[in-house]
Scaffold this motif. Structure first.
Motif, PDB file in Angstrom:
ATOM      1  N   VAL A 172       0.708  -1.090   0.025  1.00  0.00           N
ATOM      2  CA  VAL A 172      -0.138   0.020   0.011  1.00  0.00           C
ATOM      3  C   VAL A 172       1.049   1.319   0.135  1.00  0.00           C
ATOM      4  CG1 VAL A 172      -1.775   1.355   1.125  1.00  0.00           C
ATOM      5  CG2 VAL A 172      -1.860  -1.144   1.278  1.00  0.00           C
ATOM      6  N   ASP A 173       0.698   1.921  -0.838  1.00  0.00           N
ATOM      7  CA  ASP A 173       1.455   3.240  -1.196  1.00  0.00           C
ATOM      8  C   ASP A 173       2.952   3.012  -0.899  1.00  0.00           C
ATOM      9  OD1 ASP A 173      -0.696   4.848  -1.393  1.00  0.00           O
ATOM     10  OD2 ASP A 173      -1.038   5.145   0.826  1.00  0.00           O
ATOM     11  N   GLY A 174       3.517   2.016  -1.592  1.00  0.00           N
ATOM     12  CA  GLY A 174       4.932   1.876  -1.546  1.00  0.00           C
ATOM     13  C   GLY A 174       5.465   1.114  -0.477  1.00  0.00           C
ATOM     14  N   LYS A 175       4.467   0.587   0.549  1.00  0.00           N
ATOM     15  CA  LYS A 175       5.004  -0.019   1.791  1.00  0.00           C
ATOM     16  C   LYS A 175       4.271  -1.237   1.781  1.00  0.00           C
ATOM     17  CE  LYS A 175       5.532   4.348   4.428  1.00  0.00           C
ATOM     18  NZ  LYS A 175       5.280   4.956   3.461  1.00  0.00           N
ATOM     19  N   ASN A 176       5.342  -2.404   2.122  1.00  0.00           N
ATOM     20  CA  ASN A 176       4.903  -3.668   2.102  1.00  0.00           C
ATOM     21  C   ASN A 176       4.636  -4.210   3.538  1.00  0.00           C
ATOM     22  OD1 ASN A 176       5.345  -4.299  -0.681  1.00  0.00           O
ATOM     23  ND2 ASN A 176       7.575  -3.899  -0.160  1.00  0.00           N
ATOM     24  N   THR A 196      -0.254  -8.026  11.700  1.00  0.00           N
ATOM     25  CA  THR A 196       0.299  -7.245  10.785  1.00  0.00           C
ATOM     26  C   THR A 196       1.690  -6.771  10.966  1.00  0.00           C
ATOM     27  OG1 THR A 196      -1.661  -6.708   9.852  1.00  0.00           O
ATOM     28  CG2 THR A 196       0.013  -5.509   8.887  1.00  0.00           C
ATOM     29  N   ILE A 197       2.654  -6.963  10.164  1.00  0.00           N
ATOM     30  CA  ILE A 197       4.166  -6.436  10.333  1.00  0.00           C
ATOM     31  C   ILE A 197       4.436  -5.504   9.266  1.00  0.00           C
ATOM     32  CG2 ILE A 197       4.643  -8.317  11.993  1.00  0.00           C
ATOM     33  CD1 ILE A 197       6.409  -9.366   9.841  1.00  0.00           C
ATOM     34  N   ALA A 198       5.316  -4.545   9.334  1.00  0.00           N
ATOM     35  CA  ALA A 198       5.703  -3.696   8.259  1.00  0.00           C
ATOM     36  C   ALA A 198       6.950  -3.021   8.867  1.00  0.00           C
ATOM     37  CB  ALA A 198       4.826  -2.703   7.865  1.00  0.00           C
TER      38      ALA A 198
END
Length: 235
Positions: A172-176, A196-198
């Motif tokens: 999403v918006d360049g973030k995985n 959820t991890i990022a």
């Protein structure tokens, strides 16, 4: 400084440096005292350092509220906030998510923010982050290996068995993000969760939302909304 660019009608004045975003025209809600039941850690006394932190947070919040009128509408929640959910936005630490609007804020040891059901405290969401030199969640390794290690060796206690039910990857918006559902079973108790991890901003972020495994079928879809809403913001 925590500054909200959202309408003042969308700002919840909590006793932290974070921002709670509610639906327009709703009354803002104050933060509740954290719970001292079961596994939540409750200090007997508040240290002077903690008092100073609280005062600083109030000052930051006040500055944010004063600045809110001067800024354009925020793009943080361009998507519609689901009915019966509120949004939590941390402009300082760089993340946001939605949570059921009837949940209350609480303090979970070692975590940056958290909300729980008013009556079922094991039904909750919490977020934490740690420093990292990695740039993206892909740098941790293949999703299957990362999820297996987390569920079985990080989240599970020595007397628990982890069962992974599902895992997904999204951008999403360049973030995985990696999102996965798992059950931890011990001799006397089982819990089900979605994590959820990022990775971004030099931080490894983790959101976990969960409940008693016996209630999971009834609340799973409701809690999946929370896990899927997690977003990392640039700071």
């Amino acid at each position: 400084m925590a500054v909200s660019s959202l309408s003042l009608n969308w700002v919840s004045t909590t006793l932290s440096k974070k921002l709670n975003v509610a639906y327009p025209n709703e009354l803002t809600r104050s933060a509740t005292a954290f719970s001292c039941q079961n596994f939540f850690t409750c200090p007997e006394d508040i240290s002077s350092d903690e008092e100073n932190k609280s005062k600083r947070r109030l000052l930051l919040m006040g500055a944010g509220l004063l600045s809110a009128n001067l800024l354009p509408a925020s793009p943080l929640f361009a998507q519609e906030i689901p009915k019966n959910y509120d949004a939590f936005v941390d402009r300082i630490d760089g993340y946001s998510y939605v949570y059921p609007s009837d949940w209350t804020e609480f303090e979970f040891t070692g975590h940056d923010s958290g909300f729980k059901d008013r009556y079922l405290q094991l039904q909750n969401v919490r977020v934490r982050f740690i420093p990292t030199d990695k740039k993206d969640v892909h740098d941790l390794g293949p999703m299957e290996e990362v999820v297996s290690n987390l569920a079985r060796h990080v989240y599970a206690a020595p007397n628990q068995v982890a069962d992974i039910l599902d895992m997904q990857e999204k951008s999403v918006d360049g973030k995985n993000y990696y999102t996965f559902e798992y059950i931890l079973t011990s001799p006397n108790y089982s819990s089900a969760s979605i994590a959820t991890i990022a990775i971004a901003n030099g931080r490894y972020y983790t959101l976990i939302v969960g409940a008693n495994e016996r209630r999971w079928k009834r609340v799973r879809n409701k809690l999946k909304v929370v896990a899927d809403s997690f977003r990392i913001l640039d700071i």
